[in-house]
Design a protein around this motif. Sequence first.
Motif, mmCIF file in Angstrom:
data_model
loop_
_atom_site.group_PDB
_atom_site.id
_atom_site.type_symbol
_atom_site.label_atom_id
_atom_site.label_comp_id
_atom_site.label_asym_id
_atom_site.label_seq_id
_atom_site.Cartn_x
_atom_site.Cartn_y
_atom_site.Cartn_z
ATOM 1 N N MET A 69 0.836 -1.193 0.000
ATOM 2 C CA MET A 69 0.000 0.000 0.000
ATOM 3 C C MET A 69 0.874 1.249 0.000
ATOM 4 O O MET A 69 2.058 1.196 0.332
ATOM 5 N N ASP A 70 0.273 2.390 -0.346
ATOM 6 C CA ASP A 70 1.003 3.654 -0.268
ATOM 7 C C ASP A 70 0.771 4.283 1.108
ATOM 8 O O ASP A 70 0.222 3.649 2.009
ATOM 9 N N ALA A 71 1.201 5.532 1.278
ATOM 10 C CA ALA A 71 1.131 6.176 2.593
ATOM 11 C C ALA A 71 -0.312 6.298 3.086
ATOM 12 O O ALA A 71 -0.578 6.193 4.282
ATOM 13 N N VAL A 72 -1.249 6.522 2.163
ATOM 14 C CA VAL A 72 -2.652 6.629 2.563
ATOM 15 C C VAL A 72 -3.121 5.309 3.171
ATOM 16 O O VAL A 72 -3.758 5.281 4.228
ATOM 17 N N GLY A 73 -2.787 4.206 2.505
ATOM 18 C CA GLY A 73 -3.144 2.907 3.035
ATOM 19 C C GLY A 73 -2.533 2.672 4.409
ATOM 20 O O GLY A 73 -3.201 2.180 5.331
ATOM 21 N N ALA A 74 -1.258 3.051 4.550
ATOM 22 C CA ALA A 74 -0.580 2.848 5.837
ATOM 23 C C ALA A 74 -1.285 3.622 6.947
ATOM 24 O O ALA A 74 -1.491 3.109 8.047
ATOM 25 N N VAL A 75 -1.667 4.858 6.653
ATOM 26 C CA VAL A 75 -2.325 5.682 7.674
ATOM 27 C C VAL A 75 -3.697 5.098 8.038
ATOM 28 O O VAL A 75 -4.039 4.973 9.213
ATOM 29 N N VAL A 76 -4.475 4.714 7.030
ATOM 30 C CA VAL A 76 -5.821 4.210 7.314
ATOM 31 C C VAL A 76 -5.755 2.880 8.069
ATOM 32 O O VAL A 76 -6.461 2.676 9.063
ATOM 33 N N CYS A 118 -7.118 -5.564 4.930
ATOM 34 C CA CYS A 118 -6.013 -6.089 4.126
ATOM 35 C C CYS A 118 -6.419 -7.354 3.371
ATOM 36 O O CYS A 118 -5.578 -8.047 2.807
ATOM 37 N N ASN A 119 -7.726 -7.660 3.393
ATOM 38 C CA ASN A 119 -8.254 -8.790 2.638
ATOM 39 C C ASN A 119 -7.673 -10.123 3.088
ATOM 40 O O ASN A 119 -7.264 -10.951 2.280
ATOM 41 N N GLU A 120 -7.636 -10.332 4.393
ATOM 42 C CA GLU A 120 -7.189 -11.610 4.928
ATOM 43 C C GLU A 120 -8.150 -12.091 6.019
ATOM 44 O O GLU A 120 -8.832 -11.291 6.652
ATOM 45 N N VAL A 150 -13.740 2.501 -0.083
ATOM 46 C CA VAL A 150 -13.078 1.481 0.722
ATOM 47 C C VAL A 150 -14.070 0.381 1.099
ATOM 48 O O VAL A 150 -13.774 -0.820 0.975
ATOM 49 N N LEU A 151 -15.276 0.777 1.521
ATOM 50 C CA LEU A 151 -16.301 -0.206 1.882
ATOM 51 C C LEU A 151 -16.710 -1.030 0.662
ATOM 52 O O LEU A 151 -16.952 -2.233 0.766
ATOM 53 N N ARG A 152 -16.802 -0.387 -0.500
ATOM 54 C CA ARG A 152 -17.106 -1.106 -1.742
ATOM 55 C C ARG A 152 -16.085 -2.218 -1.974
ATOM 56 O O ARG A 152 -16.449 -3.374 -2.222
ATOM 57 N N ASP A 153 -14.799 -1.893 -1.853
ATOM 58 C CA ASP A 153 -13.756 -2.873 -2.157
ATOM 59 C C ASP A 153 -13.694 -3.986 -1.116
ATOM 60 O O ASP A 153 -13.480 -5.154 -1.454
ATOM 61 N N ILE A 154 -13.897 -3.631 0.162
ATOM 62 C CA ILE A 154 -13.896 -4.658 1.201
ATOM 63 C C ILE A 154 -15.047 -5.638 0.957
ATOM 64 O O ILE A 154 -14.881 -6.855 1.040
ATOM 65 N N THR A 155 -16.221 -5.107 0.619
ATOM 66 C CA THR A 155 -17.381 -5.957 0.381
ATOM 67 C C THR A 155 -17.184 -6.832 -0.860
ATOM 68 O O THR A 155 -17.681 -7.952 -0.912
ATOM 69 N N VAL A 171 -8.460 -5.804 -1.880
ATOM 70 C CA VAL A 171 -7.727 -4.787 -1.150
ATOM 71 C C VAL A 171 -8.166 -3.427 -1.692
ATOM 72 O O VAL A 171 -8.195 -3.229 -2.905
ATOM 73 N N PRO A 172 -8.560 -2.504 -0.812
ATOM 74 C CA PRO A 172 -9.083 -1.213 -1.293
ATOM 75 C C PRO A 172 -8.154 -0.525 -2.283
ATOM 76 O O PRO A 172 -6.969 -0.338 -2.016
ATOM 77 N N ALA A 173 -8.715 -0.155 -3.440
ATOM 78 C CA ALA A 173 -7.945 0.527 -4.476
ATOM 79 C C ALA A 173 -7.379 1.844 -3.966
ATOM 80 O O ALA A 173 -6.328 2.302 -4.407
ATOM 81 N N LEU A 174 -8.072 2.443 -3.011
ATOM 82 C CA LEU A 174 -7.625 3.727 -2.447
ATOM 83 C C LEU A 174 -6.201 3.654 -1.931
ATOM 84 O O LEU A 174 -5.483 4.646 -1.911
ATOM 85 N N PHE A 175 -5.793 2.454 -1.501
ATOM 86 C CA PHE A 175 -4.516 2.319 -0.822
ATOM 87 C C PHE A 175 -3.366 1.993 -1.771
ATOM 88 O O PHE A 175 -2.246 1.743 -1.323
ATOM 89 N N SER A 176 -3.628 1.966 -3.076
ATOM 90 C CA SER A 176 -2.544 1.709 -4.020
ATOM 91 C C SER A 176 -2.092 3.038 -4.621
ATOM 92 O O SER A 176 -2.850 4.001 -4.669
ATOM 93 N N LYS A 177 -0.855 3.069 -5.081
ATOM 94 C CA LYS A 177 -0.372 4.345 -5.614
ATOM 95 C C LYS A 177 -1.001 4.685 -6.956
ATOM 96 O O LYS A 177 -0.905 5.807 -7.426
ATOM 97 N N ASP A 178 -1.686 3.723 -7.560
ATOM 98 C CA ASP A 178 -2.393 4.023 -8.799
ATOM 99 C C ASP A 178 -3.640 4.865 -8.569
ATOM 100 O O ASP A 178 -4.380 5.143 -9.507
ATOM 101 N N MET A 179 -3.891 5.245 -7.342
ATOM 102 C CA MET A 179 -5.094 6.035 -7.085
ATOM 103 C C MET A 179 -4.847 7.522 -7.265
ATOM 104 O O MET A 179 -5.743 8.334 -7.110
ATOM 105 N N TYR A 180 -3.604 7.892 -7.574
ATOM 106 C CA TYR A 180 -3.328 9.273 -7.948
ATOM 107 C C TYR A 180 -3.885 10.288 -6.969
ATOM 108 O O TYR A 180 -4.733 11.133 -7.316
ATOM 109 N N LEU A 181 -3.421 10.217 -5.748
ATOM 110 C CA LEU A 181 -3.692 11.267 -4.759
ATOM 111 C C LEU A 181 -5.151 11.443 -4.416
ATOM 112 O O LEU A 181 -5.568 12.517 -3.987
#
Lengths: 201, 201, 201
Positions: free
Chosen positions: B23-30, B133-135, C127-132, C136-146
Amino acid sequence: MIAYLGVAAGTVSGVMAARRKNMDAVGAVVVAFLTALGGGTLRDMLLGRGPVFWIREEGYAYLTLILAVAFFYSTRLLRFSARSILIPDALGLGVFTVMGVEAGLTDGTSWFIASLMGVITGVFGGVLRDITCNEVPALFSKDMYLYATCSLLGAWLYILTTQVGGMSALALPLTVVFIFLLRLAAVRFNLSLPEPKHSWD
Amino acid sequence: MIAYLGVAAGTVSGVMAARRKNMDAVGAVVVAFLTALGGGTLRDMLLGRGPVFWIREEGYAYLTLILAVAFFYSTRLLRFSARSILIPDALGLGVFTVMGVEAGLTDGTSWFIASLMGVITGVFGGVLRDITCNEVPALFSKDMYLYATCSLLGAWLYILTTQVGGMSALALPLTVVFIFLLRLAAVRFNLSLPEPKHSWD
Amino acid sequence: MIAYLGVAAGTVSGVMAARRKNMDAVGAVVVAFLTALGGGTLRDMLLGRGPVFWIREEGYAYLTLILAVAFFYSTRLLRFSARSILIPDALGLGVFTVMGVEAGLTDGTSWFIASLMGVITGVFGGVLRDITCNEVPALFSKDMYLYATCSLLGAWLYILTTQVGGMSALALPLTVVFIFLLRLAAVRFNLSLPEPKHSWD
């Protein structure tokens, strides 16, 4: 009284899911709790009701804990097939739906919101069970045979019958029986919601 | 003061989980937020306490945010092994459990509900971390060495000692030390809950 | 009014995720609900606001339900690419962020907490959408562009401009436009948060 049957059905279903994932007794208890009490807990939180129902009425929490441990360690009690859980589960769906609608109406929500509270109370425990067990919720597959749909139709039946003079005393048993039979019919005849015509991805 | 140590342990554990998932920094914080503050947040919601504790006492939120970013970008700070997190984590488990029991007792719940609030506060942050973290939550495997069990036994020790005349001032340190030692002993001697006798699926 | 655009964007994104997982109409509705209304729901629960916003203002719930069913069964409406959802989604991010900050300030929280409420309202539905959907929540990857970063910066812009004499009427449009443009720029130029220097596992 009949509500406890719904809680028992949720507990069995939760313990079974936990066993399938090789969880220990703690996992079984937590997943049973989420399955049996999670829908009503979410409803109370959404309605902003203060302490959730199983804190106000501890019998639910006691029953779930004791049953979960008993089911987890019992081999005889758990010669249940998925089939044998169907009857108490369908009864539980009916009772939980009515309890959810009642909670909404008591808090002065509109019929629309009350019907949503009924469905959330009826079905969301299973969703939380599956999310915790790291699976896509079974509720969302067409193999669930109108589970949420039975709950929604029953919620409206309950709302409408409570409005009819002289019918309100009948609303509870009528709705529970309606949801129970509709659910069993849906399973028996493999009913599911219509699918979209074309796939688009 | 000691509560901040628990928050720090939760933050480290959350950042580690986030890094493992790239994850990136946002993921780490959340994920750090959920791990460190999620159990107490759920407890406050279940009790219907109004704004949750880290909105009322912002120090927890500040600490978690700052530590999560610092840990995420620091390489030196994070030469932690899973082993080195064990000590602050076991302390945190003790402190969080006591805080949860206290919250329940303060709100006038029964001892039974207060003990559940203790366990939820103590262990549910890790459950939310793993779900996000999907586990499948690590708490539910027997390799967790009585994590929730230490919390539950400690909760009852705290409740009982606060009832004994002259003991109530000792209840907090006694419980934290008890949970801490029991947890370390469970890890050291590979203790786990008994398994059911026969598999049934 | 513009809030409904954000809800619509969330609904489309939720229905798309549900379709990708082969869910039925129930799944599409629930996931759409979580995506469109989940962030604000969590915010209201954290703030202890009593019934959550879509129970108080039912228009949001009606719109989400109707749109979700319509999108799910419509093939024409859903020739959306991920690209075409970007515009309403970026607008929604801006509006939701402002609504979250306003909720915090209205309830008398500090600026710090209000900014967190803005971000939670803006991003947690996804985040809730992805967990359900068991991802792994897309928000937490660096491809989410800030995504979350745009929300956080916008939250502070809103807080600061509401403090400047004569600026407070401009705060809403200014913030929404700022978040909108920053988000589009981040996607266009592949911006992401800095990564930690060394991997440590």
